[in-house]
Design an enzyme around this catalytic site. Sequence first.
Site, PDB file in Angstrom:
ATOM      1  N   ASN A  23       9.811 -59.168 -41.371  1.00 27.89           N
ATOM      2  CA  ASN A  23       9.209 -58.089 -40.577  1.00 27.89           C
ATOM      3  C   ASN A  23      10.238 -57.294 -39.769  1.00 27.89           C
ATOM      4  O   ASN A  23       9.910 -56.235 -39.235  1.00 27.89           O
ATOM      5  CB  ASN A  23       8.116 -58.640 -39.656  1.00 27.89           C
ATOM      6  N   ARG A  92       1.566 -52.905 -46.382  1.00 25.89           N
ATOM      7  CA  ARG A  92       1.342 -52.116 -45.177  1.00 25.89           C
ATOM      8  C   ARG A  92       2.657 -51.730 -44.486  1.00 25.89           C
ATOM      9  O   ARG A  92       2.781 -50.661 -43.896  1.00 25.89           O
ATOM     10  CB  ARG A  92       0.453 -52.914 -44.230  1.00 25.89           C
ATOM     11  N   CYS A 116      -7.072 -54.755 -45.436  1.00 24.03           N
ATOM     12  CA  CYS A 116      -6.706 -55.906 -46.248  1.00 24.03           C
ATOM     13  C   CYS A 116      -7.528 -57.090 -45.792  1.00 24.03           C
ATOM     14  O   CYS A 116      -8.352 -56.957 -44.878  1.00 24.03           O
ATOM     15  CB  CYS A 116      -5.210 -56.193 -46.169  1.00 24.03           C
ATOM     16  N   ARG A 399       5.607 -62.821 -51.172  1.00 20.71           N
ATOM     17  CA  ARG A 399       5.776 -61.674 -50.272  1.00 20.71           C
ATOM     18  C   ARG A 399       6.544 -62.071 -49.013  1.00 20.71           C
ATOM     19  O   ARG A 399       7.121 -61.197 -48.360  1.00 20.71           O
ATOM     20  CB  ARG A 399       4.413 -61.126 -49.853  1.00 20.71           C
TER      21      ARG A 399
HETATM   22  C1  UD1 Z   1       2.739 -56.417 -37.891  1.00 26.23           C
HETATM   23  C2  UD1 Z   1       3.245 -57.435 -38.880  1.00 26.23           C
HETATM   24  C3  UD1 Z   1       2.166 -58.450 -39.240  1.00 26.23           C
HETATM   25  C4  UD1 Z   1       1.559 -59.061 -37.976  1.00 26.23           C
HETATM   26  C5  UD1 Z   1       1.139 -57.976 -36.997  1.00 26.23           C
HETATM   27  C6  UD1 Z   1       0.680 -58.515 -35.653  1.00 26.23           C
HETATM   28  C7  UD1 Z   1       4.927 -56.216 -40.147  1.00 26.23           C
HETATM   29  C8  UD1 Z   1       5.358 -55.662 -41.441  1.00 26.23           C
HETATM   30  N1  UD1 Z   1       3.721 -56.753 -40.071  1.00 26.23           N
HETATM   31  O1  UD1 Z   1       1.693 -55.681 -38.548  1.00 26.23           O
HETATM   32  O2  UD1 Z   1       2.759 -59.469 -40.037  1.00 26.23           O
HETATM   33  O3  UD1 Z   1       0.442 -59.841 -38.320  1.00 26.23           O
HETATM   34  O4  UD1 Z   1       2.232 -57.074 -36.738  1.00 26.23           O
HETATM   35  O5  UD1 Z   1       1.691 -59.260 -35.063  1.00 26.23           O
HETATM   36  O6  UD1 Z   1       5.679 -56.227 -39.196  1.00 26.23           O
HETATM   37  N2  UD1 Z   1      -4.066 -51.552 -34.408  1.00 26.23           N
HETATM   38  C9  UD1 Z   1      -4.857 -50.497 -34.033  1.00 26.23           C
HETATM   39  N3  UD1 Z   1      -4.409 -49.242 -34.324  1.00 26.23           N
HETATM   40  C10 UD1 Z   1      -3.239 -48.996 -34.952  1.00 26.23           C
HETATM   41  C11 UD1 Z   1      -2.436 -50.090 -35.331  1.00 26.23           C
HETATM   42  C12 UD1 Z   1      -2.887 -51.359 -35.033  1.00 26.23           C
HETATM   43  O7  UD1 Z   1      -5.915 -50.672 -33.442  1.00 26.23           O
HETATM   44  O8  UD1 Z   1      -2.894 -47.834 -35.185  1.00 26.23           O
HETATM   45  C13 UD1 Z   1      -4.531 -52.930 -34.118  1.00 26.23           C
HETATM   46  C14 UD1 Z   1      -4.629 -53.816 -35.360  1.00 26.23           C
HETATM   47  O9  UD1 Z   1      -5.883 -53.646 -36.026  1.00 26.23           O
HETATM   48  C15 UD1 Z   1      -4.466 -55.203 -34.769  1.00 26.23           C
HETATM   49  C16 UD1 Z   1      -3.476 -54.955 -33.630  1.00 26.23           C
HETATM   50  O10 UD1 Z   1      -3.520 -53.564 -33.345  1.00 26.23           O
HETATM   51  O11 UD1 Z   1      -5.690 -55.627 -34.215  1.00 26.23           O
HETATM   52  C17 UD1 Z   1      -2.065 -55.348 -33.948  1.00 26.23           C
HETATM   53  O12 UD1 Z   1      -1.669 -54.761 -35.176  1.00 26.23           O
HETATM   54  P1  UD1 Z   1      -0.188 -54.274 -35.430  1.00 26.23           P
HETATM   55  O13 UD1 Z   1       0.721 -54.838 -34.387  1.00 26.23           O
HETATM   56  O14 UD1 Z   1      -0.177 -52.800 -35.599  1.00 26.23           O
HETATM   57  O15 UD1 Z   1       0.124 -54.932 -36.844  1.00 26.23           O
HETATM   58  P2  UD1 Z   1       1.140 -54.345 -37.899  1.00 26.23           P
HETATM   59  O16 UD1 Z   1       2.215 -53.643 -37.166  1.00 26.23           O
HETATM   60  O17 UD1 Z   1       0.413 -53.623 -38.952  1.00 26.23           O
END
Ligand code: UD1
Length: 421
Positions: A23, A92, A116, A399
Amino acid sequence: MDKLIIEGGKPLKGEVKISGSKNAALPIMAATLLTDEPCVIRNVPRLRDTMTMGKLLISLGKDVDFNNNTAVIKPKGKLGHVAEYEIVATMRGSFCVLGPLLSKLRKAKVSLPGGCVIGIRPVDLHLKGLSALGAKIDIANGFVNARVRQLKGNNIYLGGVSGSSVLATANVMMAATLAKGVTIIESAACEPEIADLAKFLVAMGAKIKGIGSPHLKITGVAKLKGTNYRIIPDRIESGTYMIMAAATRSTITLRQGSFNHLIALVDKLSEVGTKVYQEKGLIKIQPKKIIKPVSMTTHPYPGFPTDLQAQFMALMTLANGVSLIIDKVYPDRFIHISELNRMGAHIRREGLSAIVEGVRNLYGAPVMASDLRASAALIIAGLAAKGRTEIHRIYHLERGYENLDEKLCALGASVWREKTS
Ligand code: UD1
């Protein structure tokens, strides 16, 4: 398609080398789009996800050479601004090319990553942050179209309903490096992978203060240069092996692993009865025979990581009592419950909680991997169970876990692959 067979019940022993962080590698590879100069990135794990990011960068006009965990990423012709559905939909993490493309080319068209099995996963915070920097954004036909004449620094609050967002922070921070003026991101993600990305950007010439904190100050610069950088160890892989040792009551050692980035897990494991400590640059894991039940809620960093929730649940299925598990980051990330129950676990869902009643033994069974970390939970359960477990759809594991079969075999596990008929 391969399935993984595990003959369970054997204690593990010895040492395992932890790979570089997936990550951290993904956004750092994306950040190379911000420069016209070559970048050398070391300790990149050879995984399906890092290869997918390499493919995406090649499709955007970069030359990517991957050798011995070192990625050399150089420009090759003109940079394209379209990240296609076929690649972004498979991972993602590839959505984090949006910020760098917009910053460098002032336009970007990136496929929406979609949901997902672990939840809906919106991108509103990414778009909110980039809009605050002046981007005009619309969504059409499954793509995010972003344009701007000149990105301009701004004060941005990036907190969402579930707290901060890792990749939204990455996207906005990367975009801000080449914006005009100062950007302040409040409620930025503090995950070590974001701090690693920020350090990489600084090595490229970016001006970032507050690294590792929820308050980031980015002063835009005109240009970023190439650099040579080593990625941090993978804390989720480290944590998976720690939990595996606890579940199989095995004393093992991690080389080049994460300790300081896993304080929440180390603390929970000590409550479970498993001692984790550092000695001469190595991490030692020493479990006790009795696994104590420990309730746990996931939170953004430095809280307990959602990416270790499924593995910890696998451990709690063998505890001497009842534990409660809540995922505050992805409240629906419980798809592994039914597969663990197929192996004799007693877990039920009530509202936002999973209630785990520990059992004396798990028993091998055919099970289905549903996502990356749920697959790791099934491996842990399979190694601790009596008898043979067959894990189907193990491509999920490729992955995120480098050389998993080899590493497990080196620890003495009885694990091999077979073709599914
Ligand atoms: C990253 C990690 C993933 C990990 C996650 C949380 C990578 C490639 N992936 O995913 O492995 O599980 O952090 O630690 O680094 N959210 C919103 N709006 C947004 C974006 C996110 O509401 O625009 C919410 C999501 O639904 C979730 C929370 O915020 O509930 C955290 O998600 P996020 O930190 O964004 O996860 P990723 O960055 O996609």
